[in-house]
Design an enzyme around this catalytic site. Structure first.
Site, short mmCIF file in Angstrom:
data_model
loop_
_atom_site.label_atom_id
_atom_site.label_comp_id
_atom_site.label_asym_id
_atom_site.label_seq_id
_atom_site.Cartn_x
_atom_site.Cartn_y
_atom_site.Cartn_z
N LYS A 1 0.88 -1.17 0.00
CA LYS A 1 0.00 0.00 0.00
C LYS A 1 0.92 1.23 0.00
CE LYS A 1 -3.19 3.10 1.22
NZ LYS A 1 -2.31 4.28 1.10
N GLU B 1 9.57 1.59 10.87
CA GLU B 1 10.61 2.61 10.66
C GLU B 1 9.89 3.95 10.80
OE1 GLU B 1 12.51 5.31 9.45
OE2 GLU B 1 12.64 4.52 7.41
N CYS C 1 13.36 10.97 7.26
CA CYS C 1 13.35 10.57 8.68
C CYS C 1 14.71 10.76 9.33
CB CYS C 1 12.94 9.12 8.82
SG CYS C 1 11.31 8.82 8.17
N GLU D 1 9.66 16.61 15.04
CA GLU D 1 10.32 16.52 13.74
C GLU D 1 9.71 17.59 12.82
OE1 GLU D 1 9.42 12.76 11.88
OE2 GLU D 1 11.44 12.59 11.10
C1 SIN Z 1 13.48 7.73 5.36
O1 SIN Z 1 13.40 8.94 5.39
O2 SIN Z 1 12.62 7.05 5.91
C2 SIN Z 1 14.56 6.97 4.65
C3 SIN Z 1 15.77 7.70 4.35
C4 SIN Z 1 16.90 6.82 3.84
O3 SIN Z 1 16.75 5.63 3.60
O4 SIN Z 1 17.98 7.37 3.71
#
Ligand code: SIN
Length: 478
Positions: free
Chosen positions: A177, A253, A287, A382
């Protein structure tokens, strides 16, 4: 690069076929807010059928020899690279990221396919000397079962392959998804999977605006044995709660709040380059993006000035245009959050060195803020945008305490030329990943993942394969 709309596939990919639906939704280009096409809004009843079909196909896929699965993945890897430009084009259209970054993402995404095509062959078990019997003890590794993968809009291809490649290599079937903002990249990839000969049903793509409904269905289904999600901590928590109802395995994650520490013994020009790389990739919508810069008092002005100079030169614009380094944010809501964080910081005494303003549409100017108060929103949440927030520190202990003062623990970075300090600090930082004297840590061969509320599990590396394998212990009597 010429526009090639044949790769904007306006159909979902179920049971090995591209299918239409009565209800469709628009996918917007974040640079213009124009629709680039429509994809089916798949109803939940069809998601249920896809799950049943995935379960059926898992039975034959899991017994397909790994040599064959690996060959199919290698073919998919080749096709991905051969269609590098088409995939990058689609990605920039729907995510807004600069075309050059999309091209780099295709390479990054492909590297997971190649890595797991090889790593799948090394799903070794153990032979175990028995301590209390004469039985022969050993373990084998077997595929988990049907996997649900839910992927984000910020890396529409790399987050997909980081989940799908190890799952397929392990012998699992996958229902994907993708984020409703970026389904076209996943559908273009599905076309390549179909061409590569990945059996229909082993990999399916559900397009839907009903993220909550689909997520709940996937997380609670008895037939799905594993859910892998990349996205916010709030959504990850909900999916984990739902997955608990069937004791499903999860890989999460989730969000980060990465610190970047510049010690007084750092190479400042290297630190500035690392800072720009770690902060402005995908306009800060990553992230592992830096959220908080902690800079030693003795080098604070020097670092702030050099960083400001670099940041003020970053070209903002439509990701399709030459030389653009910072594209739009994904949507208006993202812009509002960045605006709120900057206003809050300024309200608490921060000074804007460059940027600080909402340009037009979804564009926000690359920003450097100095003298940011530790209680500012930007220190605790964040930001997911192109803003550097600089804080001061005087001692190593103070920097580590500040860096760890967050419920998140995905990535952390620091710059120092002192090798003892490098070891000491990397061990004390509470994060799943640490970059020392580098702003770029992502690599298919390394374990990506977080501690605390940044998630569970690891993606990439040999650990990434284990996420899709069960260990079975067998005791063989005489
Ligand atoms: C992410 O922002 O979740 C992944 C970034 C990355 O794999 O470098």
């Amino acid at each position: 690069m010429k526009m090639d709309n044949t790769w904007l596939i306006e159909k979902a990919y179920l049971r090995g076929e591209f299918i239409d639906a009565e209800k469709k939704f628009d996918v917007l280009n974040p640079a213009t807010n124009d629709s680039i096409g429509k994809v089916p809004d798949i109803p939940l009843a069809q998601v249920e059928q896809a799950i049943v079909y995935a379960d059926k196909t898992w039975n034959s896929w899991k017994t397909t020899p790994i040599g064959e699965r690996s060959k199919l993945l290698q073919k998919l890897y080749q096709l991905t690279l051969e269609h590098r430009e088409q995939l990058a084009h689609v990605m920039t259209l729907e995510s807004g990221k600069p075309l050059q970054e999309s091209l780099v993402e295709v390479d990054y995404a492909a590297s997971f396919i190649l890595w797991f095509a090889e790593e799948g062959k090394r799903a070794y078990g153990d032979t175990i000397p028995a301590v209390s019997s004469e039985n022969k003890l050993f373990t084998i590794k077997q595929s988990v079962g049907v996997v649900a993968a839910i992927t984000p809009w910020n890396f529409p291809l790399a987050m997909l392959t980081r989940k799908v490649a190890p799952a397929l290599a392990a012998g699992c079937s996958v229902i994907l998804k993708p984020a409703s903002q970026t389904p076209f990249t996943a559908l273009a990839f599905a076309k390549l999977a179909q061409h590569a000969g990945i059996p229909g049903g082993v990999f399916q793509v559900i397009t839907s605006t009903n993220s909550q409904g689909v997520g709940k269905l996937l997380a609670t289904s008895e037939l799905i044995r594993k859910i892998s999600f990349t996205g916010s901590t709030a959504v990850g928590r909900t999916l984990m709660e739902q997955a608990a109802s069937t004791i499903k395995r999860t890989s999460m994650e989730l969000g980060g709040n990465a610190p970047f520490i510049v010690f007084d013994d750092a190479d400042i020009s290297a630190a500035v380059s690392g800072a720009v790389a770690a902060k402005f990739r995908n306009a800060g919508q990553t992230c592992v993006s830096v959220n908080r810069f902690y800079v030693h008092d003795d080098v604070y002005e020097q670092f702030a000035e050099a960083l400001t100079k670099e940041v003020s030169q970053l070209k903002v614009g439509n990701g399709m245009d030459d030389g653009v380094k910072v594209g739009p944010l994904i949507n208006e809501k993202a812009v509002e959050k960045v605006k709120k964080h900057v206003e809050d910081a300024v309200g608490r005494g921060a000074k804007i060195q460059t940027g600080g303003s909402h340009l037009e549409g979804n564009f926000f100017s690359p920003t450097v803020l100095i003298d940011v108060h530790p209680d500012s929103l930007i220190a605790t949440e964040e930001t997911f945008g192109p803003v550097c927030a600089l804080f001061r520190f005087a001692t190593e202990a103070e920097a580590i305490d500040a860096a760890n003062d967050t419920p998140f623990g995905l990535a952390a970075y620091f710059y120092s030329e002192n090798v003892r300090r490098c070891h000491r600090v990397s061990e004390q930082l509470e994060s799943g990943m640490v970059g020392i004297n580098t702003g770029v840590i992502s690599d298919a061969s390394a374990p990506f993942g977080g501690v605390k509320q940044s998630g569970v599990g690891r993606e990439g590396s040999h650990h990434g394969l284990d996420e899709y394998l069960e260990v079975k212990y067998i005791s063989y009597g005489k």
